[in-house]
Design a protein around this motif. Structure first.
Motif, PDB file in Angstrom:
ATOM      1  N   ARG A 195       0.813  -1.223   0.000  1.00  0.00           N
ATOM      2  CA  ARG A 195       0.000   0.000   0.000  1.00  0.00           C
ATOM      3  C   ARG A 195       0.847   1.274   0.000  1.00  0.00           C
ATOM      4  O   ARG A 195       0.320   2.361   0.100  1.00  0.00           O
ATOM      5  CB  ARG A 195      -0.952   0.000   1.212  1.00  0.00           C
ATOM      6  CG  ARG A 195      -2.131  -0.943   1.019  1.00  0.00           C
ATOM      7  CD  ARG A 195      -3.133  -0.851   2.144  1.00  0.00           C
ATOM      8  NE  ARG A 195      -2.613  -1.404   3.380  1.00  0.00           N
ATOM      9  CZ  ARG A 195      -2.477  -0.713   4.499  1.00  0.00           C
ATOM     10  NH1 ARG A 195      -2.809   0.543   4.545  1.00  0.00           N
ATOM     11  NH2 ARG A 195      -2.008  -1.288   5.582  1.00  0.00           N
ATOM     12  N   LEU A 196       2.170   1.118  -0.115  1.00  0.00           N
ATOM     13  CA  LEU A 196       3.049   2.292  -0.160  1.00  0.00           C
ATOM     14  C   LEU A 196       3.426   2.558  -1.619  1.00  0.00           C
ATOM     15  O   LEU A 196       3.658   1.622  -2.379  1.00  0.00           O
ATOM     16  CB  LEU A 196       4.304   2.013   0.679  1.00  0.00           C
ATOM     17  CG  LEU A 196       5.059   3.220   1.236  1.00  0.00           C
ATOM     18  CD1 LEU A 196       4.195   3.980   2.218  1.00  0.00           C
ATOM     19  CD2 LEU A 196       6.344   2.762   1.920  1.00  0.00           C
ATOM     20  N   ARG A 197       3.457   3.849  -2.012  1.00  0.00           N
ATOM     21  CA  ARG A 197       3.844   4.207  -3.376  1.00  0.00           C
ATOM     22  C   ARG A 197       5.122   5.041  -3.342  1.00  0.00           C
ATOM     23  O   ARG A 197       5.459   5.644  -2.329  1.00  0.00           O
ATOM     24  CB  ARG A 197       2.743   5.028  -4.046  1.00  0.00           C
ATOM     25  CG  ARG A 197       1.389   4.327  -4.235  1.00  0.00           C
ATOM     26  CD  ARG A 197       1.393   3.345  -5.416  1.00  0.00           C
ATOM     27  NE  ARG A 197       1.870   2.027  -5.036  1.00  0.00           N
ATOM     28  CZ  ARG A 197       1.120   1.078  -4.502  1.00  0.00           C
ATOM     29  NH1 ARG A 197      -0.151   1.283  -4.299  1.00  0.00           N
ATOM     30  NH2 ARG A 197       1.621  -0.092  -4.175  1.00  0.00           N
ATOM     31  N   ASP A 198       5.793   5.080  -4.501  1.00  0.00           N
ATOM     32  CA  ASP A 198       6.949   5.963  -4.701  1.00  0.00           C
ATOM     33  C   ASP A 198       8.139   5.676  -3.795  1.00  0.00           C
ATOM     34  O   ASP A 198       8.818   6.596  -3.353  1.00  0.00           O
ATOM     35  CB  ASP A 198       6.528   7.440  -4.530  1.00  0.00           C
ATOM     36  CG  ASP A 198       5.522   7.867  -5.582  1.00  0.00           C
ATOM     37  OD1 ASP A 198       5.605   7.337  -6.707  1.00  0.00           O
ATOM     38  OD2 ASP A 198       4.666   8.693  -5.266  1.00  0.00           O
ATOM     39  N   TRP A 199       8.390   4.416  -3.490  1.00  0.00           N
ATOM     40  CA  TRP A 199       9.593   4.064  -2.744  1.00  0.00           C
ATOM     41  C   TRP A 199      10.672   3.613  -3.730  1.00  0.00           C
ATOM     42  O   TRP A 199      10.387   3.308  -4.895  1.00  0.00           O
ATOM     43  CB  TRP A 199       9.315   2.966  -1.718  1.00  0.00           C
ATOM     44  CG  TRP A 199       8.476   1.830  -2.250  1.00  0.00           C
ATOM     45  CD1 TRP A 199       7.120   1.746  -2.215  1.00  0.00           C
ATOM     46  CD2 TRP A 199       8.938   0.647  -2.931  1.00  0.00           C
ATOM     47  NE1 TRP A 199       6.691   0.594  -2.827  1.00  0.00           N
ATOM     48  CE2 TRP A 199       7.793  -0.104  -3.273  1.00  0.00           C
ATOM     49  CE3 TRP A 199      10.198   0.161  -3.278  1.00  0.00           C
ATOM     50  CZ2 TRP A 199       7.864  -1.328  -3.943  1.00  0.00           C
ATOM     51  CZ3 TRP A 199      10.275  -1.063  -3.951  1.00  0.00           C
ATOM     52  CH2 TRP A 199       9.111  -1.787  -4.269  1.00  0.00           C
ATOM     53  N   ARG A 200      11.916   3.588  -3.282  1.00  0.00           N
ATOM     54  CA  ARG A 200      13.012   3.136  -4.122  1.00  0.00           C
ATOM     55  C   ARG A 200      13.638   1.886  -3.518  1.00  0.00           C
ATOM     56  O   ARG A 200      13.727   1.786  -2.285  1.00  0.00           O
ATOM     57  CB  ARG A 200      14.062   4.247  -4.262  1.00  0.00           C
ATOM     58  CG  ARG A 200      13.663   5.322  -5.262  1.00  0.00           C
ATOM     59  CD  ARG A 200      14.722   6.406  -5.357  1.00  0.00           C
ATOM     60  NE  ARG A 200      14.797   7.196  -4.132  1.00  0.00           N
ATOM     61  CZ  ARG A 200      15.800   7.163  -3.278  1.00  0.00           C
ATOM     62  NH1 ARG A 200      16.848   6.377  -3.503  1.00  0.00           N
ATOM     63  NH2 ARG A 200      15.789   7.909  -2.197  1.00  0.00           N
ATOM     64  N   GLY A 201      14.087   0.954  -4.343  1.00  0.00           N
ATOM     65  CA  GLY A 201      14.704  -0.265  -3.854  1.00  0.00           C
ATOM     66  C   GLY A 201      14.014  -1.488  -4.435  1.00  0.00           C
ATOM     67  O   GLY A 201      13.320  -1.385  -5.443  1.00  0.00           O
ATOM     68  N   ARG A 202      14.240  -2.651  -3.828  1.00  0.00           N
ATOM     69  CA  ARG A 202      13.644  -3.886  -4.311  1.00  0.00           C
ATOM     70  C   ARG A 202      12.875  -4.556  -3.178  1.00  0.00           C
ATOM     71  O   ARG A 202      13.394  -4.684  -2.058  1.00  0.00           O
ATOM     72  CB  ARG A 202      14.732  -4.858  -4.801  1.00  0.00           C
ATOM     73  CG  ARG A 202      15.566  -4.362  -5.979  1.00  0.00           C
ATOM     74  CD  ARG A 202      16.695  -5.324  -6.282  1.00  0.00           C
ATOM     75  NE  ARG A 202      17.428  -5.726  -5.074  1.00  0.00           N
ATOM     76  CZ  ARG A 202      18.365  -4.975  -4.487  1.00  0.00           C
ATOM     77  NH1 ARG A 202      18.658  -3.778  -4.971  1.00  0.00           N
ATOM     78  NH2 ARG A 202      18.984  -5.392  -3.406  1.00  0.00           N
ATOM     79  N   VAL A 203      11.656  -4.975  -3.470  1.00  0.00           N
ATOM     80  CA  VAL A 203      10.867  -5.697  -2.474  1.00  0.00           C
ATOM     81  C   VAL A 203      10.202  -6.879  -3.148  1.00  0.00           C
ATOM     82  O   VAL A 203       9.637  -6.743  -4.235  1.00  0.00           O
ATOM     83  CB  VAL A 203       9.759  -4.809  -1.861  1.00  0.00           C
ATOM     84  CG1 VAL A 203       8.988  -5.583  -0.799  1.00  0.00           C
ATOM     85  CG2 VAL A 203      10.342  -3.543  -1.260  1.00  0.00           C
ATOM     86  N   SER A 204      10.316  -8.057  -2.536  1.00  0.00           N
ATOM     87  CA  SER A 204       9.481  -9.150  -3.021  1.00  0.00           C
ATOM     88  C   SER A 204       8.779  -9.781  -1.827  1.00  0.00           C
ATOM     89  O   SER A 204       9.352  -9.918  -0.743  1.00  0.00           O
ATOM     90  CB  SER A 204      10.310 -10.177  -3.794  1.00  0.00           C
ATOM     91  OG  SER A 204      10.984 -11.036  -2.909  1.00  0.00           O
ATOM     92  N   VAL A 205       7.487 -10.059  -2.038  1.00  0.00           N
ATOM     93  CA  VAL A 205       6.662 -10.630  -0.973  1.00  0.00           C
ATOM     94  C   VAL A 205       6.073 -11.930  -1.486  1.00  0.00           C
ATOM     95  O   VAL A 205       5.459 -11.953  -2.561  1.00  0.00           O
ATOM     96  CB  VAL A 205       5.536  -9.644  -0.570  1.00  0.00           C
ATOM     97  CG1 VAL A 205       4.584 -10.298   0.421  1.00  0.00           C
ATOM     98  CG2 VAL A 205       6.132  -8.377   0.038  1.00  0.00           C
TER      99      VAL A 205
END
Lengths: 252, 260
Positions: free
Chosen positions: B55-65
């Motif tokens: 639910r977060l927008r405009d972040w930088r980096g890599r996320v996998s769930v």
């Protein structure tokens, strides 16, 4: 400080000027005002006692006013649901809700009696122009109320449903609607009460309802009959207000 | 052991904020783990959980769930969102609806669009809701309206809604901070045991280090948007704990939380 003092002075001059202008240019004669007392007494005397023989007209006219208010309110609800959604910050972007809100403010600015007169011209005499006028006029307020009801709900449950994977329509149905339903019910009943009150005078411009009889009896100097109809109107207004209060308690 | 969530070098600042809420954060959580996020208000715990919830927008980096990469610009698809459950601090329930209705809301992501809109649950949905209600000990409250419940009962409803979703990853944002201590331990026990029984991973944030130690097997400490501690429950000594809360304990009563 200095400019603020200047501002108040300017406002004072403006108000004083407006009052003086009104007195000077309006034909207010003291003599007419002084002689009015006996004439008002005579007028009231002719209203008393109210003539009870017009009960049939009262029932007929009252029922028509009620029908105008019911159908007019229904029309306003149908118009206000989509317009209310389109005027809400929660549901649409500023590019949509700003012009819609301006449109609603424009509608609110037109008095009901004016809309009724235009509608009589457009569709002829009778209750139909009254119904259209009430639906149109009431939408200006009701759609605004609906939009505020949508924007007034708590956002947390909406986020929770979004997190659970609910789409926009499912969120509207299960998170927004349950929160706004009692507000919508109260606003709609309130608007119905206003519609009934306001549609009482529609008959004066030929748009149907009990106002027609007040108009007719006053024009023909039958003040005792006009008094009966006026009493009936007062009773109707008190009754709908009592009903409104009773209904509002149920919606929490 | 497979990975439930992986965060690589993620930064994020709330619009208009001077300091980042997340500052080059990296974290890997294995499937089945129970992780407690500790840290003062404003440390970035809520932001981290919101990020993992998609639910977060405009972040930088890599996320996998759960094996799927998250997109900083778009919400995950509906079906993916259902796999991640979220328990909110202030419950986030629909107050005027019944307990059962609220728990069934957790099923909306598992229903086809039309069925979700109409709100007609299948027998599968009802069964999932029933199990969640029983597990949370509130089966007898099913027909009650939420606005008639106590705080502890409300959080049970919120957890039941999350469980009904059948999530593989459960994120809980200070789930017990509005409850009294006895109720708080009860609710955390309920949450972590229900997750363990389902083989789901839990990541919960807390203000209370003793509760975090009791109900998790790993502690992640955050401060100023960074992870400053990551270790087993036994590794978190009193010194490390007080270090997490230094600077902020001097202003009691002032809530510095950046994200509500």
């Amino acid at each position: 400080m200095r400019s603020r003092g200047l501002g108040s002075f300017a406002v004072g001059v403006l108000v004083a000027g407006a009052v003086v202008w009104s007195i000077v240019t309006t034909d207010v004669e003291l003599s007419r005002l002084l002689s009015a007392g006996p004439r008002i007494a005579d007028f009231l005397g002719r209203m008393l006692p109210p003539d009870p023989t017009v009960v049939d007209e009262i029932i007929k006219g009252g029922a028509e006013t009620l029908r105008i208010a019911i159908l007019g309110s229904l029309g306003a609800v149908f118009l206000s649901v989509p317009l209310g959604i389109l005027a809400s910050e929660t549901m649409v972007s500023p590019a949509i809700y700003r012009p819609i809100r301006m449109l609603l403010a424009f509608i609110r600015a037109i008095p009901l009696i004016l809309v009724a007169m235009l509608m009589v011209g457009a569709v002829g005499l009778g209750p139909l122009p009254g119904i259209i006028a009430v639906a149109f006029h009431a939408t200006g307020m009701l759609a605004k109320f609906y939009a505020e009801a949508i924007d007034g709900v708590s956002r947390a449950p909406i986020s929770a449903l979004e997190s659970a994977g609910a789409g926009p329509l499912a969120r509207l149905r299960h998170a927004i609607w349950p929160q706004m339903a009692p507000v919508v019910a109260r606003d709609t009943i309130f608007r119905f009460e206003l519609n009934l009150r306001e549609s009482l005078v529609l008959g004066i411009v030929g748009a149907g309802g009990i106002g027609f009889y007040i108009q007719t009896y006053v024009r023909s100097f039958q003040y005792d009959k006009a008094a009966s109809v006026t009493l009936a109107v007062i009773v109707m207004v008190i009754a709908i207000e009592a009903l409104n209060v009773a209904l509002r308690r149920r919606f929490r | 052991m497979s990975v439930a969530a992986q965060i690589g070098d993620v930064s994020f600042a709330h619009p208009g904020a001077d300091l980042p809420s997340l500052d080059r954060v990296s974290l890997t959580v294995s499937q089945g783990e129970s992780v407690a996020l500790l840290g003062a208000s404003g440390a970035g715990k809520t932001t981290l959980l919101t990020l993992l919830d998609g639910r977060l927008r405009d972040w930088r980096g890599r996320v996998s769930v759960l094996g799927m990469p998250l997109d900083p610009d778009n919400a995950p698809p509906r079906a993916r969102r259902a796999d991640t459950g979220f328990v909110f601090q202030e419950f986030a329930l629909v107050e005027r609806s019944t307990v059962l209705r609220n728990v069934l809301n957790g099923r909306l992501g598992r229903m086809p669009s039309l069925r979700a809109f109409v709100g007609s649950p299948s027998s599968l949905d009802l069964e999932a809701a029933r199990i969640a209600l029983v597990d949370c000990g509130i089966a007898d409250l099913a027909e009650r309206r939420v606005d008639s419940l106590s705080g502890g009962q409300r959080q049970r409803v919120a957890i039941a809604r999350c469980l009904a979703q059948e999530p593989r990853l459960i994120l809980a944002d200070e789930p017990v901070s509005s409850l009294d201590p006895a109720r708080a331990a009860e609710i955390l026990a309920l949450l972590t045991e229900a997750a363990r029984a389902r083989g789901a991973t839990v990541l919960f944030s807390s203000h209370q280090p003793d509760l975090a130690r009791r109900f998790s097997d790993r502690i992640v400490g955050m401060k100023g948007g960074r992870i400053v501690f990551d270790g087993g429950v036994a590794d978190l000594g009193d010194a490390a704990t007080s270090d997490l809360y230094r600077e902020t304990v001097t202003v009691p009563g002032i809530d510095l939380r950046a994200v509500n």
